[in-house]
Design an enzyme around this catalytic site. Structure first.
Site, mmCIF file in Angstrom:
data_model
loop_
_atom_site.group_PDB
_atom_site.id
_atom_site.type_symbol
_atom_site.label_atom_id
_atom_site.label_comp_id
_atom_site.label_asym_id
_atom_site.label_seq_id
_atom_site.Cartn_x
_atom_site.Cartn_y
_atom_site.Cartn_z
ATOM 1 N N GLU A 156 38.444 58.580 17.366
ATOM 2 C CA GLU A 156 38.786 58.974 15.991
ATOM 3 C C GLU A 156 40.064 58.235 15.592
ATOM 4 O OE1 GLU A 156 37.853 61.190 13.260
ATOM 5 O OE2 GLU A 156 39.668 60.246 12.491
ATOM 6 N N ASP A 205 40.852 52.797 16.509
ATOM 7 C CA ASP A 205 39.848 52.279 15.574
ATOM 8 C C ASP A 205 38.520 52.078 16.322
ATOM 9 O OD1 ASP A 205 38.283 50.701 13.971
ATOM 10 O OD2 ASP A 205 39.920 49.416 13.292
ATOM 11 N N GLY A 206 37.480 52.752 15.856
ATOM 12 C CA GLY A 206 36.184 52.681 16.521
ATOM 13 C C GLY A 206 35.630 51.269 16.585
ATOM 14 N N ASP A 265 29.831 59.466 13.263
ATOM 15 C CA ASP A 265 30.052 60.586 12.337
ATOM 16 C C ASP A 265 31.203 60.182 11.416
ATOM 17 O OD1 ASP A 265 30.364 62.918 11.016
ATOM 18 O OD2 ASP A 265 31.041 64.091 12.736
ATOM 19 N N ASP A 271 32.178 58.843 3.987
ATOM 20 C CA ASP A 271 31.360 57.969 3.141
ATOM 21 C C ASP A 271 31.819 56.519 3.345
ATOM 22 O OD1 ASP A 271 30.071 60.203 2.198
ATOM 23 O OD2 ASP A 271 31.264 60.370 0.377
HETATM 24 N N1 AG3 Z 1 31.048 63.241 7.801
HETATM 25 C C1 AG3 Z 1 30.947 62.955 6.409
HETATM 26 C C2 AG3 Z 1 29.604 63.086 5.814
HETATM 27 C C3 AG3 Z 1 29.593 62.621 4.406
HETATM 28 C C4 AG3 Z 1 29.958 63.657 3.397
HETATM 29 N N2 AG3 Z 1 29.946 63.085 2.089
HETATM 30 C C5 AG3 Z 1 30.256 63.726 0.966
HETATM 31 N N3 AG3 Z 1 30.516 65.024 0.956
HETATM 32 N N4 AG3 Z 1 30.315 63.063 -0.150
HETATM 33 C C6 AG3 Z 1 31.181 64.595 8.137
HETATM 34 C C7 AG3 Z 1 32.075 64.875 9.247
HETATM 35 C C8 AG3 Z 1 31.620 66.115 9.913
HETATM 36 N N5 AG3 Z 1 31.866 66.086 11.288
#
Ligand code: AG3
Length: 293
Positions: free
Chosen positions: A122, A153-154, A171, A174
């Site tokens: 992360e 940085d992944g 994960d 956006d």
């Molecule tokens: N990851 C983000 C998902 C995208 C959500 N987009 C939005 N609400 N516009 C979620 C992290 C959860 N572990």
């Protein structure tokens, strides 16, 4: 993040205006939630982190004002991002999670008996710290001895990995700003190299209602690198449009990711994922099939 009052909502109690926040999904549409209190609000080197307690969805993590996870519906996203690839793999031992600093995917991955190690990479340590403190039900797995949390940085991390992981889960937020490199062909190539033979790559790939153009773009890039890739869907009430997509991409094009999934241990109860849902999630309504092309 600015908290505004939504004038079209009833205020409660009378005379004391309630606080609401809105995540805008399109120029004229948003999802508005009533905020009972703000538990955490800070600017990290990467983003604005806000943790609020809402009336209907419990605690909600926002990054730059975008809903990442809520206590009430996080199970859908985390179970589906983790268990579809994990159950499609015959014996996942070594798992990499890129992003996901809240720990939800880590928690789900750890439910598989074969897992020996989960590495969470992360970029923003403040997200991990905030979630450890305010979302213990989601972040609790981060303290498991099988888990290594790396703050880096992944994209850089994955460059140094060769045939290291059985499953890679991305994960991410956006695909804008710092998450954008995670949806580039060059990243997918590196991820493919980092998978062991028989390995699987999975990532959130946006929703078809408001994010169709992004979903199409990400999916096409993934397919260029992973010809066996398939898209599956889940209902996430607090994400734009309420329906979200995920890409599941096998290192070998011969792997059928929809084939009869391996079962979770019987005492591991899930609330969204099931073998039937696994199979059904790869069936797309025609409007989604049109977006994917
Ligand atoms: N990851 C983000 C998902 C995208 C959500 N987009 C939005 N609400 N516009 C979620 C992290 C959860 N572990």
């Amino acid at each position: 993040m600015e908290l505004t009052r939504a004038p079209f909502m009833p205020e409660n109690p009378p005379g004391k205006p309630a606080t609401w926040f809105t995540e805008y999904h399109g120029p004229g549409t948003g999802l508005t939630m009533k905020v009972l209190r703000t538990l955490y609000s800070a600017k990290s080197a990467f983003q604005e982190i806000t943790l609020v307690e809402t009336e209907d969805f419990g605690r909600v993590l926002l990054l730059d004002g975008i809903i990442q996870t809520t206590e009430r519906d996080e199970f859908v996203y985390h179970e589906m991002l983790a268990h579809v690839p994990m159950c499609a793999h015959p014996e996942p031992g070594n798992v990499l999670i890129v992003g996901g600093g809240d720990g939800g995917c880590v928690r789900e991955a750890l439910r598989h008996e074969t897992v020996e190690k989960v590495t969470l990479v992360e970029i923003d340590e403040m997200v991990v710290d905030c979630c450890r403190e305010f979302l213990p039900g989601i972040a609790g797995g981060l303290d498991d001895p099988r888990v290594e949390v790396r703050v880096e940085d992944g994209v850089k991390f994955i460059e140094g990995c060769e045939e290291a992981f059985d499953v890679i889960l991305v994960d991410s937020t956006d695909p804008v700003a710092m998450a954008s490199p995670l949806t580039q062909v060059s990243f997918f190539r590196k991820a493919k190299r980092a998978l062991k033979p028989g390995g699987l790559y999975a990532a959130q790939s946006q929703g078809p209602v408001f994010e169709g153009h992004r979903m199409r773009r990400i999916t096409r890039r993934i397919r260029r690198v992973f010809p066996g890739a398939a898209t599956y869907l889940a209902n996430v009430p607090t994400y734009p449009g309420g329906i979200w997509s995920f890409a599941l991409a096998p290192k070998s094009r011969r792997t059928d990711v929809r084939a009869k999934p391996r079962a979770l241990p019987p005492d591991e109860k899930t609330h969204y994922y099931s073998p039937e849902v696994h199979a059904a999630a790869f069936t797309h309504p025609p409007y989604v099939a049109e977006i994917l092309g």
